[in-house]
Enzyme design. Structure first.
Site, short mmCIF file in Angstrom:
data_model
loop_
_atom_site.label_atom_id
_atom_site.label_comp_id
_atom_site.label_asym_id
_atom_site.label_seq_id
_atom_site.Cartn_x
_atom_site.Cartn_y
_atom_site.Cartn_z
N GLU A 145 0.84 -1.20 0.00
CA GLU A 145 0.00 0.00 0.00
C GLU A 145 0.87 1.25 0.00
O GLU A 145 1.85 1.35 0.74
CB GLU A 145 -0.88 -0.03 1.26
CG GLU A 145 -1.73 1.19 1.49
CD GLU A 145 -2.40 1.14 2.84
OE1 GLU A 145 -3.39 1.89 3.04
OE2 GLU A 145 -1.96 0.36 3.72
N HIS A 146 0.52 2.22 -0.85
CA HIS A 146 1.17 3.53 -0.81
C HIS A 146 0.46 4.39 0.23
O HIS A 146 -0.77 4.50 0.24
CB HIS A 146 1.09 4.23 -2.17
CG HIS A 146 1.45 5.70 -2.10
ND1 HIS A 146 2.73 6.15 -2.24
CD2 HIS A 146 0.67 6.80 -1.87
CE1 HIS A 146 2.74 7.47 -2.11
NE2 HIS A 146 1.50 7.89 -1.89
N LEU A 147 1.24 4.99 1.12
CA LEU A 147 0.71 5.89 2.13
C LEU A 147 1.33 7.26 1.96
O LEU A 147 2.53 7.39 1.71
CB LEU A 147 1.00 5.36 3.55
CG LEU A 147 0.39 4.01 3.92
CD1 LEU A 147 0.85 3.58 5.30
CD2 LEU A 147 -1.13 4.08 3.87
N ASP A 180 13.62 -2.88 13.63
CA ASP A 180 14.56 -1.92 13.04
C ASP A 180 13.97 -0.52 13.13
O ASP A 180 13.90 0.23 12.15
CB ASP A 180 14.85 -2.29 11.58
CG ASP A 180 16.03 -1.53 11.00
OD1 ASP A 180 16.83 -0.97 11.78
OD2 ASP A 180 16.16 -1.48 9.75
#
Length: 312
Positions: A90-92, A215
């Site tokens: 998904e692009h956020l 991380d």
């Protein structure tokens, strides 16, 4: 890439959104795929499939806790020519982490407590056979697949003992990798000394498996208009204090983050000594990746952990 995404997702319209990224290891671009915005990471290096699988499974595991926002993992594949491994998610629309520091501290604490709370519920269920069973808690340390903190795969083989897992599968593996190229005698001497006293850092401390981002430095956290988000994880089940080690090394998190976190998970006895032990992994990992510029920090962390342990 546009034509390939059309074929993969069976849509007629794919267009670039003009966003790039992916960090220093992979390349990334964002696309409008039909009605959805997607971010595509690509990498042609050997082992990229292991790295992307670890990230994919990490995002799934974190998403399923419903505690902290992450990009939805969508698909792992290779591009049309078979040269690049692809991880589609998904692009956020993300911005630098500023106003949601406190909420992120709360969300990360809830992530860490999620499995611990399930362990407690499971204990209660075991006492009462008529109680409805809940989702099974993870009782060991590790993860069901390899993950990568940087380029190199981590050994996430399951272990019932946290200290054994951390010493053997995190520190010892990094020390051995560094020794192959450097033969650093002081590193060997300090690690041998630390192993003799490291158990003292865990006196009167019960360690339960928590799902970790793995991380969580400032470059892997951001915010959207409605709240914080984290990404690029290298997840595994480990001691929750390990998560906070890298948050202190490279900045990006202010006191409201830590105050909110510790309001839910207070510091326990020996925290500062274990902090030296946990930042050691990240310094060794950077030494392994980028060379001897991180030698001094690595050895200093070893000395600090030894000093705390000998004082307990």
């Amino acid at each position: 890439m546009e034509n390939y995404l059309k074929s993969v997702f069976k849509v007629d319209n794919v267009s670039s959104l003009g966003f790039g990224g992916g960090g220093c290891i992979s390349e990334g671009s964002s696309y409008k795929v039909g009605s959805r915005k997607m971010f595509v990471k690509r990498n042609s290096d050997e082992g990229a499939d292991i790295m992307f699988m670890g990230e994919y499974e990490s995002l799934k595991a974190m998403r399923d806790t419903k505690t902290v926002r992450v990009p939805e993992p969508i698909k792992l594949c290779k591009n049309a020519d078979g040269k690049d491994y692809l991880f589609i998610m998904e692009h956020l629309d993300m911005h630098s982490l500023r106003k949601y520091q406190q909420q992120l501290g709360t969300d990360i604490a809830k992530l860490h407590l999620h499995n611990i709370n399930m362990i407690e519920k499971q204990k209660e269920n075991d006492k009462n056979v008529t109680t409805k069973k809940h989702e099974t808690a993870v009782q060991k340390f590790g993860f069901h697949t390899s993950t990568c903190c940087g380029l190199h795969p981590l050994d996430n083989s399951w272990s019932e003992n946290w200290l054994e897992f951390y010493a053997r599968q995190r520190i010892d593996s990094k020390v051995n990798a560094i020794l192959e190229s450097s033969g650093d005698r002081e590193l060997v001497e300090l690690w041998s000394k630390l192993q003799l006293v490291v158990s003292r850092l865990f006196k009167e401390v019960d360690v339960y498996p928590s799902l970790l981002h793995g991380d969580l430095w400032g470059g892997n956290a951001a915010e959207m208009d409605d709240g914080p988000v984290v990404f690029d994880p290298a997840s595994f089940y480990g001691h929750h204090e390990f998560e906070l080690s890298i948050t202190n090394i490279f900045g990006g998190f202010n006191q409201s983050f830590f105050k909110a976190y510790h309001s839910l998970i207070p510091k326990s006895r020996g925290f500062d000594g274990r902090h030296q032990l946990y930042i050691l992994f990240h310094y060794l990992n950077h030494w392994h990746h980028f060379g001897g510029g991180y030698r001094s920090s690595s050895l200093s962390s070893m000395r600090g952990a030894i000093k705390y342990a000998e004082a307990m």
